[in-house]
Write an enzyme that holds these catalytic residues in place. Structure first.
Site, PDB file in Angstrom:
ATOM      1  N   ASN A   9      21.175  12.399  21.091  1.00 24.41           N
ATOM      2  CA  ASN A   9      22.524  11.910  21.368  1.00 24.41           C
ATOM      3  C   ASN A   9      22.469  10.471  21.889  1.00 24.41           C
ATOM      4  O   ASN A   9      22.145  10.223  23.048  1.00 24.41           O
ATOM      5  CB  ASN A   9      23.196  12.836  22.391  1.00 24.41           C
ATOM      6  CG  ASN A   9      24.657  12.504  22.622  1.00 24.41           C
ATOM      7  OD1 ASN A   9      25.064  11.355  22.569  1.00 24.41           O
ATOM      8  ND2 ASN A   9      25.439  13.535  22.877  1.00 24.41           N
ATOM      9  N   ASN A  11      24.831   8.472  22.600  1.00 22.27           N
ATOM     10  CA  ASN A  11      25.778   8.234  23.692  1.00 22.27           C
ATOM     11  C   ASN A  11      25.146   8.555  25.049  1.00 22.27           C
ATOM     12  O   ASN A  11      25.317   7.825  26.020  1.00 22.27           O
ATOM     13  CB  ASN A  11      27.042   9.099  23.520  1.00 22.27           C
ATOM     14  CG  ASN A  11      27.915   8.616  22.389  1.00 22.27           C
ATOM     15  OD1 ASN A  11      28.155   7.422  22.249  1.00 22.27           O
ATOM     16  ND2 ASN A  11      28.388   9.541  21.576  1.00 22.27           N
ATOM     17  N   LYS A  12      24.416   9.667  25.097  1.00 17.84           N
ATOM     18  CA  LYS A  12      23.778  10.055  26.356  1.00 17.84           C
ATOM     19  C   LYS A  12      22.654   9.076  26.717  1.00 17.84           C
ATOM     20  O   LYS A  12      22.476   8.737  27.886  1.00 17.84           O
ATOM     21  CB  LYS A  12      23.209  11.472  26.261  1.00 17.84           C
ATOM     22  CG  LYS A  12      24.243  12.576  26.400  1.00 17.84           C
ATOM     23  CD  LYS A  12      23.537  13.915  26.492  1.00 17.84           C
ATOM     24  CE  LYS A  12      24.500  15.081  26.612  1.00 17.84           C
ATOM     25  NZ  LYS A  12      23.784  16.360  26.716  1.00 17.84           N
ATOM     26  N   ASP A  68      20.816  19.611  30.425  1.00 12.91           N
ATOM     27  CA  ASP A  68      21.749  20.515  29.773  1.00 12.91           C
ATOM     28  C   ASP A  68      22.980  20.505  30.648  1.00 12.91           C
ATOM     29  O   ASP A  68      22.888  20.609  31.873  1.00 12.91           O
ATOM     30  CB  ASP A  68      21.189  21.931  29.605  1.00 12.91           C
ATOM     31  CG  ASP A  68      21.951  22.690  28.513  1.00 12.91           C
ATOM     32  OD1 ASP A  68      22.435  22.040  27.561  1.00 12.91           O
ATOM     33  OD2 ASP A  68      22.069  23.910  28.601  1.00 12.91           O
ATOM     34  N   PHE A 149      32.521  11.276  25.489  1.00 11.82           N
ATOM     35  CA  PHE A 149      32.217  12.209  24.400  1.00 11.82           C
ATOM     36  C   PHE A 149      32.383  13.623  24.921  1.00 11.82           C
ATOM     37  O   PHE A 149      32.711  13.827  26.087  1.00 11.82           O
ATOM     38  CB  PHE A 149      30.797  11.972  23.860  1.00 11.82           C
ATOM     39  CG  PHE A 149      29.729  11.970  24.933  1.00 11.82           C
ATOM     40  CD1 PHE A 149      29.041  13.125  25.260  1.00 11.82           C
ATOM     41  CD2 PHE A 149      29.434  10.807  25.627  1.00 11.82           C
ATOM     42  CE1 PHE A 149      28.069  13.131  26.249  1.00 11.82           C
ATOM     43  CE2 PHE A 149      28.453  10.799  26.628  1.00 11.82           C
ATOM     44  CZ  PHE A 149      27.776  11.957  26.936  1.00 11.82           C
ATOM     45  N   GLY A 150      32.175  14.594  24.056  1.00 12.82           N
ATOM     46  CA  GLY A 150      32.303  15.988  24.487  1.00 12.82           C
ATOM     47  C   GLY A 150      33.729  16.304  24.910  1.00 12.82           C
ATOM     48  O   GLY A 150      34.688  15.975  24.220  1.00 12.82           O
ATOM     49  N   LYS A 172      32.999   6.298  35.722  1.00 16.69           N
ATOM     50  CA  LYS A 172      32.431   7.581  35.295  1.00 16.69           C
ATOM     51  C   LYS A 172      30.966   7.689  35.720  1.00 16.69           C
ATOM     52  O   LYS A 172      30.519   8.738  36.183  1.00 16.69           O
ATOM     53  CB  LYS A 172      32.560   7.756  33.781  1.00 16.69           C
ATOM     54  CG  LYS A 172      32.064   9.123  33.334  1.00 16.69           C
ATOM     55  CD  LYS A 172      32.045   9.297  31.840  1.00 16.69           C
ATOM     56  CE  LYS A 172      31.387  10.622  31.509  1.00 16.69           C
ATOM     57  NZ  LYS A 172      31.002  10.744  30.117  1.00 16.69           N
ATOM     58  N   HIS A 177      28.965  14.350  36.850  1.00 17.20           N
ATOM     59  CA  HIS A 177      27.927  15.356  37.100  1.00 17.20           C
ATOM     60  C   HIS A 177      26.544  14.816  36.743  1.00 17.20           C
ATOM     61  O   HIS A 177      25.582  14.999  37.482  1.00 17.20           O
ATOM     62  CB  HIS A 177      28.238  16.620  36.295  1.00 17.20           C
ATOM     63  CG  HIS A 177      28.572  16.362  34.857  1.00 17.20           C
ATOM     64  ND1 HIS A 177      29.607  15.528  34.459  1.00 17.20           N
ATOM     65  CD2 HIS A 177      28.011  16.810  33.704  1.00 17.20           C
ATOM     66  CE1 HIS A 177      29.672  15.494  33.141  1.00 17.20           C
ATOM     67  NE2 HIS A 177      28.709  16.250  32.664  1.00 17.20           N
ATOM     68  N   ARG A 178      26.459  14.108  35.602  1.00 16.86           N
ATOM     69  CA  ARG A 178      25.171  13.563  35.158  1.00 16.86           C
ATOM     70  C   ARG A 178      24.707  12.468  36.116  1.00 16.86           C
ATOM     71  O   ARG A 178      23.535  12.391  36.471  1.00 16.86           O
ATOM     72  CB  ARG A 178      25.293  13.044  33.727  1.00 16.86           C
ATOM     73  CG  ARG A 178      23.954  12.700  33.097  1.00 16.86           C
ATOM     74  CD  ARG A 178      24.058  12.440  31.602  1.00 16.86           C
ATOM     75  NE  ARG A 178      24.426  13.655  30.892  1.00 16.86           N
ATOM     76  CZ  ARG A 178      25.620  13.876  30.331  1.00 16.86           C
ATOM     77  NH1 ARG A 178      26.551  12.958  30.358  1.00 16.86           N
ATOM     78  NH2 ARG A 178      25.868  15.011  29.721  1.00 16.86           N
TER      79      ARG A 178
END
Length: 194
Positions: A9, A11-12, A68, A149-150, A172, A177-178
């Site tokens: 991914n 984006n990640k 995850d 995303f997501g 963000k 959370h990330r």
């Protein structure tokens, strides 16, 4: 230091690089020509994160991190949870996932939800460490915003009147959370480098 991020991914990978200090570079699986699609067979975010990190480390002996993440909606008993990316099917279509979630929430008054992330880091010695982060919020009934995303267009974090997809990357990357899990990872890396 280069750390492989066990994901295709882009984006990640981009988001993680924005969170890292200058001396740490995150490289995705595509940059390493790792084409395998790692099967996420775990029943929890912790298990899936570990499966992905261990797979890459065992094959390539690189420092690796894997995450995850899941969206847990209170009134849906924690769904989609560990199945967030493939909630509406194996093709992992963000719009179909959001549409199914909104459909399942029709008629429900409680829209509270939280994003959770578990990051697994395997260092160059093969030692495993896990870090968790979460952010509370609610699901809104229409998609808003184009960043992210997501489920970002339908998730509004607590204390904000904008969805993750409407917030700037800077905001963000401070509250997500990330970001919280990565902050714990960075504290660990700083501690072991002393």
């Amino acid at each position: 230091m280069k750390i492989c991020f066990a994901s295709h991914n882009a984006n990640k990978v981009k988001e993680l690089n924005q969170l890292m200090p200058d001396d740490i570079q995150i490289i995705g699986l595509d940059e390493l020509q790792i084409t395998e699609d790692i099967q996420e067979t775990g029943k929890t975010l912790e298990e899936n994160s570990l499966i992905k990190a261990r797979y890459v480390y065992d094959k390539h002996r690189l420092p690796v991190l894997a995450d995850d993440s899941g969206l847990l909606v209170t009134t849906l008993n924690g769904e989609p949870g560990v199945y967030s990316a493939r909630y509406a099917g194996l093709e992992k279509d963000d719009n179909k996932n959001m549409d199914l979630l909104l459909s399942n929430l029709k008629g429900k008054t409680d829209k509270s939800a939280e994003f959770q992330t578990v990051i697994t880091f395997i260092d160059s010695e093969g030692d495993t460490h896990q870090f968790k982060g979460h952010v509370e919020g609610e699901i809104i009934t229409e998609k808003r915003g184009t960043n992210g995303f997501g489920y970002d267009p339908i998730f509004m974090p607590k204390g904000y009147d904008k969805t993750f997809a409407e917030l700037s990357s800077e905001v963000k990357n401070r509250i997500s959370h990330r970001a919280k899990a990565i902050q714990k990872l960075l504290e660990h890396l700083h501690h072991v480098s002393q």
